[in-house]
Scaffold this motif. Structure first.
Motif, mmCIF file in Angstrom:
data_model
loop_
_atom_site.group_PDB
_atom_site.id
_atom_site.type_symbol
_atom_site.label_atom_id
_atom_site.label_comp_id
_atom_site.label_asym_id
_atom_site.label_seq_id
_atom_site.Cartn_x
_atom_site.Cartn_y
_atom_site.Cartn_z
ATOM 1 N N GLU A 295 34.816 58.407 57.042
ATOM 2 C CA GLU A 295 35.738 57.427 56.472
ATOM 3 C C GLU A 295 35.676 57.388 54.944
ATOM 4 O OE1 GLU A 295 34.877 53.659 58.189
ATOM 5 O OE2 GLU A 295 35.508 54.233 60.207
ATOM 6 N N ILE A 296 34.656 58.021 54.377
ATOM 7 C CA ILE A 296 34.493 58.004 52.921
ATOM 8 C C ILE A 296 35.527 58.909 52.270
ATOM 9 C CG2 ILE A 296 32.918 58.595 51.037
ATOM 10 C CD1 ILE A 296 30.619 57.886 52.917
ATOM 11 N N THR A 297 36.132 58.425 51.200
ATOM 12 C CA THR A 297 37.165 59.197 50.499
ATOM 13 C C THR A 297 36.944 59.113 48.992
ATOM 14 O OG1 THR A 297 38.627 57.258 50.552
ATOM 15 C CG2 THR A 297 38.914 58.902 52.298
ATOM 16 N N MET A 298 35.849 59.699 48.546
ATOM 17 C CA MET A 298 35.555 59.698 47.110
ATOM 18 C C MET A 298 36.418 60.722 46.373
ATOM 19 S SD MET A 298 31.418 59.213 46.962
ATOM 20 C CE MET A 298 31.057 60.373 48.285
ATOM 21 N N GLY A 299 36.750 61.802 47.058
ATOM 22 C CA GLY A 299 37.547 62.853 46.441
ATOM 23 C C GLY A 299 37.605 64.060 47.366
ATOM 24 N N HIS A 300 38.020 65.189 46.805
ATOM 25 C CA HIS A 300 38.098 66.425 47.588
ATOM 26 C C HIS A 300 37.634 67.598 46.734
ATOM 27 C CE1 HIS A 300 41.092 63.892 49.742
ATOM 28 N NE2 HIS A 300 40.501 64.426 50.784
ATOM 29 N N ALA A 301 36.906 68.501 47.359
ATOM 30 C CA ALA A 301 36.436 69.691 46.653
ATOM 31 C C ALA A 301 37.543 70.742 46.592
ATOM 32 C CB ALA A 301 35.219 70.270 47.360
ATOM 33 N N SER A 302 37.566 71.432 45.486
ATOM 34 C CA SER A 302 38.544 72.505 45.296
ATOM 35 C C SER A 302 37.809 73.731 44.753
ATOM 36 C CB SER A 302 39.632 72.052 44.317
ATOM 37 O OG SER A 302 40.556 73.096 44.089
ATOM 38 N N ILE A 303 38.100 74.901 45.305
ATOM 39 C CA ILE A 303 37.415 76.134 44.900
ATOM 40 C C ILE A 303 38.298 76.970 43.982
ATOM 41 C CG2 ILE A 303 36.358 78.287 45.700
ATOM 42 C CD1 ILE A 303 35.679 76.896 48.319
ATOM 43 N N ASN A 304 37.746 77.334 42.838
ATOM 44 C CA ASN A 304 38.414 78.258 41.927
ATOM 45 C C ASN A 304 37.981 79.669 42.322
ATOM 46 O OD1 ASN A 304 39.087 79.967 39.760
ATOM 47 N ND2 ASN A 304 38.982 78.297 38.290
ATOM 48 N N GLU A 305 38.830 80.364 43.014
ATOM 49 C CA GLU A 305 38.473 81.673 43.557
ATOM 50 C C GLU A 305 38.134 82.680 42.468
ATOM 51 O OE1 GLU A 305 41.541 82.911 46.209
ATOM 52 O OE2 GLU A 305 41.392 81.107 47.472
ATOM 53 N N ASP A 306 38.714 82.523 41.291
ATOM 54 C CA ASP A 306 38.432 83.454 40.198
ATOM 55 C C ASP A 306 36.990 83.329 39.716
ATOM 56 O OD1 ASP A 306 41.022 84.423 40.232
ATOM 57 O OD2 ASP A 306 41.741 82.974 38.748
ATOM 58 N N ASN A 307 36.413 82.118 39.862
ATOM 59 C CA ASN A 307 35.043 81.899 39.401
ATOM 60 C C ASN A 307 34.005 82.058 40.510
ATOM 61 O OD1 ASN A 307 36.042 81.318 36.885
ATOM 62 N ND2 ASN A 307 35.893 79.101 37.095
ATOM 63 N N CYS A 308 34.439 82.041 41.763
ATOM 64 C CA CYS A 308 33.514 82.069 42.894
ATOM 65 C C CYS A 308 33.028 83.491 43.163
ATOM 66 C CB CYS A 308 34.191 81.502 44.140
ATOM 67 S SG CYS A 308 33.147 81.506 45.610
ATOM 68 N N MET A 309 31.706 83.670 43.129
ATOM 69 C CA MET A 309 31.139 85.013 43.340
ATOM 70 C C MET A 309 31.418 85.530 44.749
ATOM 71 S SD MET A 309 27.017 84.323 43.699
ATOM 72 C CE MET A 309 26.864 83.536 42.097
ATOM 73 N N ALA A 310 31.588 84.621 45.700
ATOM 74 C CA ALA A 310 31.862 85.044 47.077
ATOM 75 C C ALA A 310 33.235 85.684 47.198
ATOM 76 C CB ALA A 310 31.762 83.846 48.018
ATOM 77 N N TYR A 311 34.128 85.356 46.280
ATOM 78 C CA TYR A 311 35.455 85.982 46.274
ATOM 79 C C TYR A 311 35.452 87.261 45.438
ATOM 80 C CZ TYR A 311 37.749 82.112 48.651
ATOM 81 O OH TYR A 311 38.136 81.194 49.604
ATOM 82 N N GLY A 312 34.270 87.572 44.898
ATOM 83 C CA GLY A 312 34.107 88.802 44.144
ATOM 84 C C GLY A 312 33.274 89.786 44.934
ATOM 85 N N ALA A 313 32.263 90.351 44.282
ATOM 86 C CA ALA A 313 31.470 91.404 44.917
ATOM 87 C C ALA A 313 30.160 90.906 45.505
ATOM 88 C CB ALA A 313 31.175 92.503 43.890
ATOM 89 N N GLN A 314 29.817 89.631 45.278
ATOM 90 C CA GLN A 314 28.514 89.136 45.710
ATOM 91 C C GLN A 314 28.642 88.051 46.774
ATOM 92 O OE1 GLN A 314 25.997 88.103 42.441
ATOM 93 N NE2 GLN A 314 24.357 87.277 43.717
#
Length: 202
Positions: A131-150
């Motif tokens: 029920e908690i709604t403090m906010g929502h996480a958003s992923i910047n794929e350009d900065n995320c290493m998992a969307y790169g080579a690691q």
């Protein structure tokens, strides 16, 4: 006059009295919310988005600003020192409690000490973490290493809400409807990924 009639009269009197004061208090709160949520140009803040991550159980932003007395009680009782006072001059929210996930996230304490410490109605009880709604996480794929080579799954492993973040083709994905905005993912991302790839927004 019989005792029964007298008792009925007393009950009616007290019922009407409590009803009157209850309505009066509601009207005062309503007027306070309306008065505080007008900016200098006279435009309502109702449509404006929340700019800060608030503690768990926070009511709508315009109501929060009106009801919060800046007593600091929620700040004092937080066992993780996650809640701090906003220090921003000339901001209507100056002095109110906020959370900065990148530095110290909300760890979703089972007892919600912050909510219990609030006597002003700015933080209200929640029955379950979903029920908690403090906010929502958003992923910047350009900065995320998992969307790169690691490969990296730190945000997934540390998320306290089941399935709020999951891996798809070894890449983290936020399930928005489950994310409560605690900011633990943002905090842990800041320790392994630079520049930071996850941001929690109100």
């Amino acid at each position: 006059m019989s005792d029964e009639i007298i008792d009925q009269g007393r009950r009616t009197f007290f019922k009407e009295t409590f009803s009157y004061f209850g309505n009066a208090v509601s009207e005062i709160v309503k007027n306070k919310v309306e008065a505080v949520t007008k900016n200098s140009s006279g435009l309502s803040l109702h449509a404006k988005k929340r700019r800060y991550i608030r503690p768990p159980g926070a009511v709508r932003e315009e109501e929060f600003i009106a009801l919060c007395t800046k007593c600091d009680e929620c700040i004092k009782v937080c066992p993780h020192e996650s809640i701090r006072k906003l220090n921003k001059d000339f901001d209507i929210a100056d002095g109110t409690p906020i959370i900065v996930p990148e530095e110290t996230p909300c760890y979703l304490c089972e007892d919600y000490h912050c909510i219990k410490a609030c006597n002003d109605g700015a933080l209200v009880a929640v029955n379950k973490v979903e029920e908690i709604t403090m906010g929502h996480a958003s992923i910047n794929e350009d900065n995320c290493m998992a969307y790169g080579a690691q490969f990296c799954e730190q945000c997934v492993r540390n998320c306290p809400v089941p399935d709020a973040i999951y891996l798809e083709d070894n890449k983290p994905v936020v399930r928005r409807e489950k994310c409560v905005g605690c900011g633990i993912c943002e905090n842990v991302c800041n320790t392994v990924n630079q520049p930071i790839a996850i941001k929690v927004v109100p």
